[in-house]
Design a protein around this motif. Structure first.
Motif, short mmCIF file in Angstrom:
data_model
loop_
_atom_site.label_atom_id
_atom_site.label_comp_id
_atom_site.label_asym_id
_atom_site.label_seq_id
_atom_site.Cartn_x
_atom_site.Cartn_y
_atom_site.Cartn_z
N ILE A 140 -9.42 11.09 1.03
CA ILE A 140 -8.13 11.58 0.55
C ILE A 140 -7.02 10.61 0.92
N LEU A 141 -7.02 10.16 2.17
CA LEU A 141 -5.98 9.24 2.62
C LEU A 141 -6.00 7.94 1.80
N LYS A 142 -7.19 7.40 1.54
CA LYS A 142 -7.29 6.18 0.76
C LYS A 142 -6.84 6.42 -0.68
N GLU A 143 -7.25 7.57 -1.27
CA GLU A 143 -6.85 7.89 -2.64
C GLU A 143 -5.34 8.03 -2.77
N LYS A 144 -4.70 8.50 -1.71
CA LYS A 144 -3.25 8.71 -1.75
C LYS A 144 -2.47 7.47 -1.33
N GLY A 145 -3.18 6.37 -1.09
CA GLY A 145 -2.51 5.11 -0.83
C GLY A 145 -2.22 4.78 0.62
N PHE A 146 -2.82 5.50 1.55
CA PHE A 146 -2.66 5.17 2.97
C PHE A 146 -3.52 3.95 3.30
N THR A 147 -2.94 2.99 3.99
CA THR A 147 -3.66 1.77 4.33
C THR A 147 -3.80 1.55 5.83
N LYS A 148 -2.92 2.14 6.61
CA LYS A 148 -2.96 1.97 8.07
C LYS A 148 -3.82 3.07 8.69
N LEU A 149 -5.15 2.91 8.55
CA LEU A 149 -6.09 3.93 8.99
C LEU A 149 -6.85 3.47 10.23
N ASP A 150 -7.04 4.40 11.16
CA ASP A 150 -7.87 4.18 12.34
C ASP A 150 -9.04 5.15 12.24
N VAL A 151 -10.25 4.63 12.06
CA VAL A 151 -11.42 5.47 11.79
C VAL A 151 -12.30 5.57 13.03
N ALA A 152 -12.50 6.80 13.52
CA ALA A 152 -13.33 7.05 14.71
C ALA A 152 -14.63 7.71 14.30
N SER A 153 -15.50 7.92 15.30
CA SER A 153 -16.82 8.49 15.02
C SER A 153 -16.78 10.00 14.83
N ASP A 154 -15.82 10.68 15.48
CA ASP A 154 -15.77 12.14 15.36
C ASP A 154 -14.35 12.64 15.61
N PHE A 155 -14.17 13.93 15.38
CA PHE A 155 -12.85 14.55 15.47
C PHE A 155 -12.26 14.44 16.87
N ASN A 156 -13.05 14.70 17.89
CA ASN A 156 -12.54 14.69 19.26
C ASN A 156 -12.03 13.31 19.66
N ALA A 157 -12.70 12.26 19.20
CA ALA A 157 -12.25 10.90 19.49
C ALA A 157 -10.89 10.65 18.85
N THR A 158 -10.71 11.13 17.62
CA THR A 158 -9.41 10.97 16.95
C THR A 158 -8.32 11.74 17.68
N LEU A 159 -8.63 12.96 18.10
CA LEU A 159 -7.64 13.77 18.81
C LEU A 159 -7.23 13.10 20.13
#
Length: 238
Positions: free
Chosen positions: A139-158
């Motif tokens: 969704i983020l990529k489709e909506k044009g977001f480019t500054k993404l930080d991709v982690a392995s799971d939800f808790n890591a992102t939180l």
């Protein structure tokens, strides 16, 4: 002779695929699906358990990183992943049982971060964290977001959000209502809205999928789905 005996046995007994065990995969994402000691619990877990109990089919539920959970449901027969956003890109990839819930996804930040955005265009200047193979990454990529930080799971992102390593992250609005009671987080703006579903591998038996759907439909009609969410402190969207 052996083939003939097997054929006769299958005529007399349920030798179809629904006599097998269904494997469900999911991630650690409380209060929807999570580990509590040796038990797997959660608002979507309870729905899966009730659906399978209603149709009398054996099953297992396994928690793992989301990318692996999603990948297994793409490739392993008799495997389903939950709770999965049902969108146009994913529609042809699976057979669907739905909805486990209808949910909005919002962007949140930590309190005191100074991050503000009244719409998605304003949010694009910030670094957004998400999980690998999660639908929010798409969704983020489709909506044009480019500054993404991709982690392995939800808790890591939180953890990254709370530690100031990212500016925002997408989250279920239902989960946010519970999370904000325990963590210093606040809503920034709405990202998307979608049904969250059970997604089964493409060769999954149609008759078994239909039985699961009928059981879920009854769970919803009887008010049991709503009661499950209330049990976990959430108000289910109508």
């Amino acid at each position: 002779m052996m083939k003939k005996l097997l054929l006769l046995a299958c005529l007399a007994l349920p030798c179809a695929a629904h006599a097998q065990t269904v494997t469900f995969t999911t991630e650690d994402y409380a209060p929807f699906n999570y580990r509590d000691g040796k038990e797997i619990k959660g608002a979507t877990v309870e729905q899966v358990e009730k659906v399978m109990a209603a149709i009398g089919v054996d099953y297992t539920i396994e928690i793992m990183p989301w990318a692996r959970a999603f990948g297994l449901a793409r490739t392993a027969p008799m495997t389903c992943v939950f709770a999965t956003a049902h969108n146009s890109a994913r529609d042809p990839l699976f057979k669907w049982v739905e909805p486990l819930l209808i949910d909005r996804n919002i962007l949140i930040t930590r309190k005191g971060s100074g991050v503000t955005a009244s719409n998605l265009d304003e949010a694009k200047k910030y670094t957004i964290g998400t999980q690998r193979e999660d639908y929010t990454e798409t969704i983020l990529k489709e909506k044009g977001f480019t500054k993404l930080d991709v982690a392995s799971d939800f808790n890591a992102t939180l953890r990254k959000l709370l530690g100031g390593r990212i500016d925002m992250m997408p989250i279920s609005e239902l989960y946010f209502e519970k999370l904000k009671a325990d963590q210093p987080v606040e809503m920034v703006t709405v990202l998307s809205a979608q049904p969250m579903s059970i997604a089964c591998e493409k060769s999954f038996p149609d008759d078994l999928r239909a039985r699961m759907q009928a059981a879920l439909d009854k769970l919803i009609a009887d008010g049991d789905q709503k009661q499950i969410f209330q049990k976990y402190g959430m108000n289910l969207s109508e």
